[in-house]
Design a protein around this motif. Structure first.
Motif, PDB file in Angstrom:
ATOM      1  N   THR A   1       9.529 -10.625   1.519  1.00 27.18           N
ATOM      2  CA  THR A   1       8.744  -9.413   1.288  1.00 27.18           C
ATOM      3  C   THR A   1       7.331  -9.728   0.795  1.00 27.18           C
ATOM      4  O   THR A   1       6.380  -9.025   1.160  1.00 27.18           O
TER       5      THR A   1
ATOM      6  N   MET B   1      11.515  -3.584   4.134  1.00 25.21           N
ATOM      7  CA  MET B   1      10.810  -3.204   2.904  1.00 25.21           C
ATOM      8  C   MET B   1      11.564  -2.103   2.156  1.00 25.21           C
ATOM      9  O   MET B   1      11.614  -2.098   0.916  1.00 25.21           O
TER      10      MET B   1
ATOM     11  N   ALA C   1      13.184  -2.526  -1.492  1.00 30.33           N
ATOM     12  CA  ALA C   1      12.744  -1.622  -2.564  1.00 30.33           C
ATOM     13  C   ALA C   1      13.929  -1.170  -3.403  1.00 30.33           C
ATOM     14  O   ALA C   1      13.834  -1.058  -4.636  1.00 30.33           O
TER      15      ALA C   1
ATOM     16  N   ARG D   1      14.456  -2.082  -7.501  1.00 26.98           N
ATOM     17  CA  ARG D   1      14.097  -0.865  -8.248  1.00 26.98           C
ATOM     18  C   ARG D   1      14.389  -0.980  -9.734  1.00 26.98           C
ATOM     19  O   ARG D   1      13.608  -0.503 -10.570  1.00 26.98           O
TER      20      ARG D   1
ATOM     21  N   TYR E   1       6.989  -3.343  -8.242  1.00 21.26           N
ATOM     22  CA  TYR E   1       7.099  -4.061  -6.972  1.00 21.26           C
ATOM     23  C   TYR E   1       7.896  -3.237  -5.959  1.00 21.26           C
ATOM     24  O   TYR E   1       7.527  -3.146  -4.782  1.00 21.26           O
ATOM     25  N   ALA E   2       8.960  -2.606  -6.426  1.00 21.16           N
ATOM     26  CA  ALA E   2       9.767  -1.754  -5.544  1.00 21.16           C
ATOM     27  C   ALA E   2       8.929  -0.616  -4.974  1.00 21.16           C
ATOM     28  O   ALA E   2       9.056  -0.272  -3.789  1.00 21.16           O
ATOM     29  N   ALA E   3       8.067  -0.036  -5.790  1.00 19.23           N
ATOM     30  CA  ALA E   3       7.206   1.055  -5.309  1.00 19.23           C
ATOM     31  C   ALA E   3       6.241   0.548  -4.240  1.00 19.23           C
ATOM     32  O   ALA E   3       5.981   1.244  -3.241  1.00 19.23           O
ATOM     33  N   THR E   4       5.720  -0.664  -4.430  1.00 19.67           N
ATOM     34  CA  THR E   4       4.841  -1.254  -3.420  1.00 19.67           C
ATOM     35  C   THR E   4       5.585  -1.456  -2.110  1.00 19.67           C
ATOM     36  O   THR E   4       5.078  -1.139  -1.023  1.00 19.67           O
ATOM     37  N   LEU E   5       6.793  -1.970  -2.183  1.00 16.32           N
ATOM     38  CA  LEU E   5       7.592  -2.193  -0.981  1.00 16.32           C
ATOM     39  C   LEU E   5       7.893  -0.876  -0.272  1.00 16.32           C
ATOM     40  O   LEU E   5       7.832  -0.797   0.965  1.00 16.32           O
ATOM     41  N   GLN E   6       8.209   0.152  -1.047  1.00  8.16           N
ATOM     42  CA  GLN E   6       8.528   1.437  -0.419  1.00  8.16           C
ATOM     43  C   GLN E   6       7.302   2.020   0.284  1.00  8.16           C
ATOM     44  O   GLN E   6       7.425   2.620   1.363  1.00  8.16           O
TER      45      GLN E   6
ATOM     46  N   ALA F   1      16.479   4.830   0.501  1.00  7.08           N
ATOM     47  CA  ALA F   1      15.525   4.459  -0.551  1.00  7.08           C
ATOM     48  C   ALA F   1      14.853   5.668  -1.185  1.00  7.08           C
ATOM     49  O   ALA F   1      14.520   5.644  -2.374  1.00  7.08           O
TER      50      ALA F   1
END
Length: 430
Positions: free
Chosen positions: A98, A157, A161, A165, A171-176, A224
């Motif tokens: 990722t 992604m 995420a 989370r 980081y999870a928010a960026t991936l989402q 997600a």
């Protein structure tokens, strides 16, 4: 079988496949930094990610699918990974992809889908650390689109995420956000297969269609985000049936996720896939599903993962216990439950493969030279590629441990992903 050992060693295989600047805690002693100039031809930093198999091409399409499967395994079997002390390792394995995909997605409608190609890679037989040939980078954009690739990356992604989370919410928010943009790219740009835009991909990973990837991405985005727009789109994109679950065909995975969303209990959509495996899936005499003559082991392992997930979600389905038994049988076969008692995982069990087709592990340690002749030598690879699932036996259960027999000795990112997830499932069910 020591399933915990098999799972742990699978992640060593992924560490051996890493490209880019390696961390100080790298556990594969014969690997170091490589591919640091990837993307230079397009003035972008594309260092990172994974080499796909024997050579040094970074194919993002199967890399994406592999990472999504690893994420799914963590989502379902997180407690198993925690209990085995392997959670941090698998999170690092997922994040290696990722982090790289974030680099590959510099604009909403741009995604770099491949670095290097077969024409260049086939001319080089040496260590990845010593590569000095030109490595072209290939992208899709709005004018030269790739529906399947963008959607597959979106699924990666979105699933990651979910994984991050709780431990790394920013980081999870960026991936989402990347997942949403990639899905929008896949659905808004002209619909076409990415192999038309990245033509060298067609030699190894040319997708057969994109409807399953659109459904797969929408299903993961719904999981997600809980936004019902994605649930409805997953239903709309859904393809009815398939006889494999693989880097190319995600239909069975989509069916399982739609069943979960719609709470179908007794007669899930995925039952068609599972029952076909029971009744019609071709098998060797010793019981391995032989769905593809090229790398049969990974197709069997992928099917095993779906079979065990289906059993867990729908234990009251008419043939659920048969699904479970067939899934576990596939993993046991690959670990040694066959007439020869042979493992198909490098560095694991009895009579494990010693000659996987893999350039890096075929090379002796420096300063010794390494060239094409090492492929032809009938002797074990100088470096053990721990955890790699090889191609597997032919339809007669025969296997020759020779790197020159590509169908039987190949390794790949997606080959290990379903296998590792399924092994986690066996540990959970046991």
């Amino acid at each position: 079988y020591n399933y915990a050992e098999a799972l742990a060693k699978s992640m060593l295989f992924y560490e051996a496949q890493r490209s880019g600047t390696l961390p100080s805690d790298q556990r594969v002693p014969w690997r170091s930094d490589s591919g640091l100039s990837d993307g230079a031809d397009n003035n972008i930093d594309l260092a990172g990610g994974y080499y796909d198999g024997a050579g040094y091409i970074k194919y993002n399409f199967p890399m994406a699918f592999s990472t999504t499967l690893l994420s799914w395994g963590v989502i379902r079997y997180k407690r198993t990974y925690e209990a085995l002390g392997q959670l941090d390792y698998v999170l690092d394995t997922i994040k290696w992809t990722t982090d790289y995909f974030i680099k590959c997605h510099p604009e909403p409608d741009v995604f770099y889908g491949q670095v290097s190609d077969n024409a260049a890679d086939s001319q080089y037989f040496g260590r990845p650390e010593d590569m000095n040939y030109q490595r072209r980078s290939y992208k899709i954009d709005f004018s030269n689109s790739g529906t399947d690739l963008a959607a597959e990356a979106a699924a990666t992604m979105a699933s990651a995420a979910i994984v991050f989370r709780s431990s790394n919410p920013s980081y999870a928010a960026t991936l989402q956000q990347h997942a949403v943009e990639l899905y929008d790219f896949a659905t808004n740009a002209p619909r076409r297969s990415y192999k038309l835009s990245i033509q060298p991909a067609a030699q190894a990973y040319g997708s057969s269609g994109f409807q399953d990837e659109l459904a797969w991405a929408a299903a993961w985005l719904f999981k997600a985000s809980k936004n019902k727009l994605y649930q409805n789109r997953a239903r709309r994109h859904h393809v009815v049936s398939s006889t494999e679950f693989s880097w190319d065909v995600k239909t069975a995975g989509v069916q399982l996720m739609l069943d979960d969303f719609d709470k179908q209990d007794l007669y899930p959509r995925v039952a068609t896939f599972c029952n076909w495996m029971l009744d019609s899936g071709p098998r060797t005499a010793d019981g391995l599903l032989h769905l593809n003559s090229a790398y049969p082991a990974k197709y069997a392992a992928n099917a095993a993962f779906i079979l065990m997930l289906a059993y867990e979600k729908f234990p009251r389905a008419a043939r659920a216990t048969e699904w479970r038994a067939l899934g576990i049988k596939q993993i046991n076969y690959l670990l040694g439950d066959n007439r020869k008692g042979q493992s198909f995982v490098v560095g694991f069990g009895d009579q494990p493969p010693t000659q996987p087709l893999h350039k890096g592990s075929s090379c002796p340690l420096p300063p010794a030279e390494c060239g094409r002749e090492f492929r032809e030598v009938n002797s074990p690879n100088p470096n053990v590629l721990y955890g790699a699932l090889v191609g597997g036996p032919n339809e007669m259960d025969d296997f020759s441990d020779l790197r020159t027999l590509e169908d039987q000795s190949s390794v790949s990112l997606d080959g290990n992903a379903g296998f590792q997830a399924a092994v986690a499932g066996v540990i959970h069910l046991k």
